[in-house]
Design a protein around this motif. Structure first.
Motif, mmCIF file in Angstrom:
data_model
loop_
_atom_site.group_PDB
_atom_site.id
_atom_site.type_symbol
_atom_site.label_atom_id
_atom_site.label_comp_id
_atom_site.label_asym_id
_atom_site.label_seq_id
_atom_site.Cartn_x
_atom_site.Cartn_y
_atom_site.Cartn_z
ATOM 1 N N GLN A 169 -42.830 24.321 -10.154
ATOM 2 C CA GLN A 169 -44.239 24.475 -10.495
ATOM 3 C C GLN A 169 -44.493 25.807 -11.213
ATOM 4 O O GLN A 169 -45.370 25.892 -12.056
ATOM 5 N N ASP A 170 -43.707 26.845 -10.890
ATOM 6 C CA ASP A 170 -43.870 28.115 -11.592
ATOM 7 C C ASP A 170 -43.468 27.979 -13.060
ATOM 8 O O ASP A 170 -44.113 28.520 -13.936
ATOM 9 N N VAL A 171 -42.366 27.261 -13.332
ATOM 10 C CA VAL A 171 -41.928 27.060 -14.710
ATOM 11 C C VAL A 171 -42.971 26.234 -15.460
ATOM 12 O O VAL A 171 -43.295 26.524 -16.612
ATOM 13 N N ALA A 172 -43.545 25.232 -14.783
ATOM 14 C CA ALA A 172 -44.598 24.424 -15.412
ATOM 15 C C ALA A 172 -45.802 25.291 -15.743
ATOM 16 O O ALA A 172 -46.397 25.156 -16.821
ATOM 17 N N ALA A 173 -46.153 26.199 -14.850
ATOM 18 C CA ALA A 173 -47.276 27.105 -15.107
ATOM 19 C C ALA A 173 -46.957 28.035 -16.281
ATOM 20 O O ALA A 173 -47.825 28.322 -17.113
ATOM 21 N N LEU A 174 -45.707 28.493 -16.363
ATOM 22 C CA LEU A 174 -45.304 29.343 -17.485
ATOM 23 C C LEU A 174 -45.353 28.585 -18.806
ATOM 24 O O LEU A 174 -45.737 29.134 -19.829
ATOM 25 N N ARG A 175 -44.971 27.308 -18.771
ATOM 26 C CA ARG A 175 -45.056 26.482 -19.988
ATOM 27 C C ARG A 175 -46.510 26.373 -20.449
ATOM 28 O O ARG A 175 -46.805 26.496 -21.635
ATOM 29 N N ALA A 176 -47.407 26.151 -19.497
ATOM 30 C CA ALA A 176 -48.827 26.041 -19.828
ATOM 31 C C ALA A 176 -49.350 27.364 -20.379
ATOM 32 O O ALA A 176 -50.127 27.385 -21.334
ATOM 33 N N GLN A 177 -48.922 28.458 -19.792
ATOM 34 C CA GLN A 177 -49.376 29.784 -20.227
ATOM 35 C C GLN A 177 -48.831 30.113 -21.629
ATOM 36 O O GLN A 177 -49.530 30.693 -22.448
ATOM 37 N N ALA A 178 -47.581 29.722 -21.909
ATOM 38 C CA ALA A 178 -46.969 30.045 -23.201
ATOM 39 C C ALA A 178 -47.616 29.284 -24.349
ATOM 40 O O ALA A 178 -47.647 29.768 -25.478
ATOM 41 N N GLN A 179 -48.114 28.081 -24.101
ATOM 42 C CA GLN A 179 -48.792 27.269 -25.118
ATOM 43 C C GLN A 179 -47.973 27.121 -26.402
ATOM 44 O O GLN A 179 -48.478 27.290 -27.510
ATOM 45 N N LEU A 180 -46.687 26.805 -26.244
ATOM 46 C CA LEU A 180 -45.822 26.648 -27.407
ATOM 47 C C LEU A 180 -46.158 25.357 -28.149
ATOM 48 O O LEU A 180 -46.546 24.369 -27.540
ATOM 49 N N ARG A 181 -46.001 25.404 -29.471
ATOM 50 C CA ARG A 181 -46.179 24.195 -30.260
ATOM 51 C C ARG A 181 -45.046 23.228 -29.916
ATOM 52 O O ARG A 181 -43.933 23.652 -29.570
ATOM 53 N N PRO A 182 -45.293 21.922 -30.008
ATOM 54 C CA PRO A 182 -44.267 20.940 -29.617
ATOM 55 C C PRO A 182 -43.025 21.019 -30.497
ATOM 56 O O PRO A 182 -43.106 21.323 -31.684
ATOM 57 N N CYS A 183 -41.890 20.706 -29.888
ATOM 58 C CA CYS A 183 -40.633 20.622 -30.632
ATOM 59 C C CYS A 183 -40.630 19.319 -31.416
ATOM 60 O O CYS A 183 -41.166 18.312 -30.961
ATOM 61 N N VAL A 184 -40.024 19.360 -32.570
ATOM 62 C CA VAL A 184 -39.892 18.158 -33.385
ATOM 63 C C VAL A 184 -38.556 17.524 -33.036
ATOM 64 O O VAL A 184 -37.513 18.187 -33.135
#
Length: 186
Positions: A39-54
């Motif tokens: 859940q911490d990694v998921a929260a970090l993903r949400a915080q980073a707001q990276l554009r999707p990978c192609v």
């Protein structure tokens, strides 16, 4: 114990120490894993707001998309700029925002930062802190770097042309302005 015996013991100890020091070792790094709960990694993903990978399609190297955690094949089809970086690398931390600025320019070549030698969660934290939103991947097993025969120095950047030819960028060793990136991809 006489002097001759002492010298013999000393020579034996030094000989054993020399053999141990020179004995070949497996130098392949273990892929870093995060000790953080999912859940911490998921929260970090949400915080980073990276554009999707192609998605890269067939023939690519399997990597993890940092933005959503899915496995994807990164195809070495250009034009594309591939940048290997790590969280502990100070020049990488300076270069990532430059790559972000370059990528926002009209007509910019797509930029794919590839996290190596670091934990996924640490990479997400750093990208969030730097405000870098580029579609980024994690190459924990170093497969992409091995396939490209990339040097172990960081950062390392390659320009992959439309014909698939990869060119290591060595001038400059790392980018400090978007104009340097523009010049390197011409």
């Amino acid at each position: 114990m006489n002097n001759r015996t002492r010298w013999l013991i000393l020579v034996l100890v030094l000989g054993v120490a020399g053999v141990v020091a020179l004995w070949p070792r497996d130098r392949s790094p273990e892929p870093p894993t995060s000790n953080r709960p999912a859940q911490d990694v998921a929260a970090l993903r949400a915080q980073a707001q990276l554009r999707p990978c192609v998605p890269g399609g067939e023939g690519g190297v399997d990597v993890t998309c940092l933005g959503d955690g899915t496995r994807t094949a990164l195809a070495l089809k250009g034009p594309i700029l591939i940048n290997f970086w790590a969280t502990w690398c100070q020049p990488c931390q300076e270069e990532l925002p430059v790559l972000e600025t370059y990528a926002k320019q009209p007509g910019a070549v797509p930029v794919v930062p590839v996290l190596v030698e670091s934990r996924e969660a640490d990479g997400l934290e750093l990208l969030a802190r730097l405000g870098v939103r580029l579609p980024s991947v994690f190459d924990g097993a170093d497969e992409l770097r091995k396939q490209m025969k990339a040097p172990m120095r960081l950062p390392t950047t390659y320009y992959v042309a439309a014909d698939g030819q990869a060119r290591l960028i060595t001038d400059p060793l790392y980018f400090s302005t978007p104009e340097q990136v523009e010049k390197a991809v011409r």
